[in-house]
Scaffold this motif. Structure first.
Motif, PDB file in Angstrom:
ATOM      1  N   CYS A 190      45.800  41.485  40.994  1.00 60.90           N
ATOM      2  CA  CYS A 190      45.946  42.931  41.221  1.00 60.90           C
ATOM      3  C   CYS A 190      45.818  43.346  42.686  1.00 60.90           C
ATOM      4  CB  CYS A 190      44.925  43.698  40.383  1.00 60.90           C
ATOM      5  SG  CYS A 190      43.218  43.480  40.933  1.00 60.90           S
ATOM      6  N   GLY A 191      45.393  42.435  43.560  1.00 59.79           N
ATOM      7  CA  GLY A 191      45.263  42.758  44.972  1.00 59.79           C
ATOM      8  C   GLY A 191      43.955  43.430  45.363  1.00 59.79           C
ATOM      9  N   HIS A 192      43.050  43.655  44.398  1.00 57.29           N
ATOM     10  CA  HIS A 192      41.754  44.284  44.684  1.00 57.29           C
ATOM     11  C   HIS A 192      40.925  43.375  45.584  1.00 57.29           C
ATOM     12  CE1 HIS A 192      38.310  46.878  43.975  1.00 57.29           C
ATOM     13  NE2 HIS A 192      37.591  45.801  43.716  1.00 57.29           N
ATOM     14  N   LYS A 193      40.288  43.948  46.618  1.00 58.92           N
ATOM     15  CA  LYS A 193      39.448  43.165  47.530  1.00 58.92           C
ATOM     16  C   LYS A 193      37.987  43.297  47.131  1.00 58.92           C
ATOM     17  CE  LYS A 193      42.447  43.296  51.527  1.00 58.92           C
ATOM     18  NZ  LYS A 193      42.578  43.674  52.936  1.00 58.92           N
ATOM     19  N   ASN A 194      37.264  42.198  47.147  1.00 57.69           N
ATOM     20  CA  ASN A 194      35.841  42.149  46.816  1.00 57.69           C
ATOM     21  C   ASN A 194      35.095  41.380  47.889  1.00 57.69           C
ATOM     22  OD1 ASN A 194      35.420  43.237  44.013  1.00 57.69           O
ATOM     23  ND2 ASN A 194      37.069  41.801  43.609  1.00 57.69           N
ATOM     24  N   SER A 195      33.827  41.710  48.055  1.00 58.47           N
ATOM     25  CA  SER A 195      32.988  40.887  48.917  1.00 58.47           C
ATOM     26  C   SER A 195      32.513  39.693  48.110  1.00 58.47           C
ATOM     27  CB  SER A 195      31.792  41.685  49.434  1.00 58.47           C
ATOM     28  OG  SER A 195      30.974  42.066  48.359  1.00 58.47           O
ATOM     29  N   ILE A 196      32.200  38.623  48.807  1.00 60.94           N
ATOM     30  CA  ILE A 196      31.689  37.440  48.133  1.00 60.94           C
ATOM     31  C   ILE A 196      30.181  37.589  48.046  1.00 60.94           C
ATOM     32  CG2 ILE A 196      31.427  34.937  48.275  1.00 60.94           C
ATOM     33  CD1 ILE A 196      34.098  34.897  49.779  1.00 60.94           C
ATOM     34  N   SER A 197      29.703  37.918  46.858  1.00 64.43           N
ATOM     35  CA  SER A 197      28.275  38.058  46.622  1.00 64.43           C
ATOM     36  C   SER A 197      28.014  37.875  45.146  1.00 64.43           C
ATOM     37  CB  SER A 197      27.764  39.426  47.077  1.00 64.43           C
ATOM     38  OG  SER A 197      28.225  40.424  46.193  1.00 64.43           O
ATOM     39  N   ARG A 198      26.762  37.681  44.799  1.00 72.34           N
ATOM     40  CA  ARG A 198      26.425  37.486  43.385  1.00 72.34           C
ATOM     41  C   ARG A 198      26.738  38.737  42.561  1.00 72.34           C
ATOM     42  NH1 ARG A 198      20.510  36.126  44.440  1.00 72.34           N
ATOM     43  NH2 ARG A 198      20.530  37.187  46.395  1.00 72.34           N
ATOM     44  N   ASP A 199      26.841  39.895  43.218  1.00 72.84           N
ATOM     45  CA  ASP A 199      27.186  41.129  42.505  1.00 72.84           C
ATOM     46  C   ASP A 199      28.656  41.194  42.130  1.00 72.84           C
ATOM     47  OD1 ASP A 199      24.994  42.990  44.674  1.00 72.84           O
ATOM     48  OD2 ASP A 199      24.557  42.020  42.758  1.00 72.84           O
ATOM     49  N   ASN A 200      29.472  40.353  42.720  1.00 76.76           N
ATOM     50  CA  ASN A 200      30.910  40.389  42.470  1.00 76.76           C
ATOM     51  C   ASN A 200      31.406  39.125  41.772  1.00 76.76           C
ATOM     52  OD1 ASN A 200      31.396  42.928  43.531  1.00 76.76           O
ATOM     53  ND2 ASN A 200      31.470  42.145  45.608  1.00 76.76           N
ATOM     54  N   ILE A 201      30.608  38.598  40.861  1.00 72.95           N
ATOM     55  CA  ILE A 201      31.024  37.479  40.025  1.00 72.95           C
ATOM     56  C   ILE A 201      31.273  38.034  38.634  1.00 72.95           C
ATOM     57  CG2 ILE A 201      30.365  35.270  39.013  1.00 72.95           C
ATOM     58  CD1 ILE A 201      28.590  34.847  41.496  1.00 72.95           C
ATOM     59  N   TYR A 202      32.480  37.831  38.140  1.00 69.75           N
ATOM     60  CA  TYR A 202      32.884  38.417  36.867  1.00 69.75           C
ATOM     61  C   TYR A 202      33.296  37.328  35.891  1.00 69.75           C
ATOM     62  CZ  TYR A 202      33.116  42.337  40.042  1.00 69.75           C
ATOM     63  OH  TYR A 202      32.802  43.263  40.985  1.00 69.75           O
ATOM     64  N   GLU A 203      33.030  37.572  34.623  1.00 68.60           N
ATOM     65  CA  GLU A 203      33.424  36.648  33.559  1.00 68.60           C
ATOM     66  C   GLU A 203      34.932  36.671  33.340  1.00 68.60           C
ATOM     67  OE1 GLU A 203      31.504  34.421  31.938  1.00 68.60           O
ATOM     68  OE2 GLU A 203      29.895  35.053  33.275  1.00 68.60           O
ATOM     69  N   SER A 204      35.556  37.810  33.539  1.00 63.56           N
ATOM     70  CA  SER A 204      36.994  37.926  33.349  1.00 63.56           C
ATOM     71  C   SER A 204      37.548  38.971  34.315  1.00 63.56           C
ATOM     72  CB  SER A 204      37.313  38.343  31.908  1.00 63.56           C
ATOM     73  OG  SER A 204      36.975  39.703  31.708  1.00 63.56           O
ATOM     74  N   HIS A 205      38.858  38.996  34.440  1.00 65.56           N
ATOM     75  CA  HIS A 205      39.512  39.973  35.301  1.00 65.56           C
ATOM     76  C   HIS A 205      39.245  41.390  34.812  1.00 65.56           C
ATOM     77  CE1 HIS A 205      42.913  42.176  37.152  1.00 65.56           C
ATOM     78  NE2 HIS A 205      42.605  41.403  38.167  1.00 65.56           N
ATOM     79  N   ASP A 206      39.156  41.584  33.500  1.00 63.90           N
ATOM     80  CA  ASP A 206      38.903  42.918  32.940  1.00 63.90           C
ATOM     81  C   ASP A 206      37.510  43.440  33.274  1.00 63.90           C
ATOM     82  OD1 ASP A 206      40.769  42.250  29.908  1.00 63.90           O
ATOM     83  OD2 ASP A 206      41.426  42.976  31.862  1.00 63.90           O
ATOM     84  N   ASP A 207      36.569  42.550  33.571  1.00 63.32           N
ATOM     85  CA  ASP A 207      35.196  42.953  33.864  1.00 63.32           C
ATOM     86  C   ASP A 207      34.998  43.414  35.304  1.00 63.32           C
ATOM     87  OD1 ASP A 207      33.716  40.288  31.879  1.00 63.32           O
ATOM     88  OD2 ASP A 207      34.437  42.280  31.297  1.00 63.32           O
ATOM     89  N   CYS A 208      35.973  43.240  36.157  1.00 67.38           N
ATOM     90  CA  CYS A 208      35.738  43.475  37.592  1.00 67.38           C
ATOM     91  C   CYS A 208      35.524  44.934  37.945  1.00 67.38           C
ATOM     92  CB  CYS A 208      36.836  42.850  38.444  1.00 67.38           C
ATOM     93  SG  CYS A 208      38.360  43.774  38.515  1.00 67.38           S
ATOM     94  N   GLY A 209      35.857  45.869  37.072  1.00 66.51           N
ATOM     95  CA  GLY A 209      35.515  47.265  37.316  1.00 66.51           C
ATOM     96  C   GLY A 209      36.448  48.030  38.211  1.00 66.51           C
ATOM     97  N   ASN A 210      37.573  47.437  38.595  1.00 66.88           N
ATOM     98  CA  ASN A 210      38.498  48.173  39.461  1.00 66.88           C
ATOM     99  C   ASN A 210      39.617  48.816  38.672  1.00 66.88           C
ATOM    100  OD1 ASN A 210      40.027  45.998  38.726  1.00 66.88           O
ATOM    101  ND2 ASN A 210      40.730  45.495  40.782  1.00 66.88           N
ATOM    102  N   GLY A 211      39.504  48.802  37.351  1.00 68.54           N
ATOM    103  CA  GLY A 211      40.505  49.436  36.511  1.00 68.54           C
ATOM    104  C   GLY A 211      41.603  48.491  36.081  1.00 68.54           C
ATOM    105  N   ALA A 212      41.611  47.273  36.601  1.00 69.90           N
ATOM    106  CA  ALA A 212      42.645  46.311  36.213  1.00 69.90           C
ATOM    107  C   ALA A 212      42.452  45.906  34.764  1.00 69.90           C
ATOM    108  CB  ALA A 212      42.569  45.077  37.110  1.00 69.90           C
TER     109      ALA A 212
END
Length: 89
Positions: A64-86
């Motif tokens: 989806c092109g969403h940018k995230n920082s690399i941190s333990r807060d930005n580890i997701y089980e799936s793409h749907d969990d990332c919270g950016n609406g994807a």
């Protein structure tokens, strides 16, 4: 420090010198380690830190092109969990 020590006899109370840690890397042990070393050497370290702004610590989602920082807060089980609406239409 030499200038502070030179003027110390002229002061009523000693000068308090504080270190401010800057360009720190988030979620690493090195910041805490260096803070402890500075404090152990008898210096005061402010609790505020200034993080490093570094594009190398970000990643861009290939889907989806969403940018995230690399941190333990930005580890997701799936793409749907990332919270950016994807994935959620």
């Amino acid at each position: 420090m030499a200038a502070i020590e030179e003027l110390e006899p002229l002061r009523r109370s000693p000068v308090r010198v504080a270190a401010l840690l800057n360009r720190t890397v988030a979620n690493t042990n090195s910041t805490a380690m260096f803070r402890d070393l500075i404090v152990e050497s008898g210096h005061y370290v402010q609790s505020t830190v200034i993080p490093r702004r570094d594009h190398r610590y970000t990643w861009k989602c290939a889907e989806c092109g969403h940018k995230n920082s690399i941190s333990r807060d930005n580890i997701y089980e799936s793409h749907d969990d990332c919270g950016n609406g994807a994935g959620s239409d």
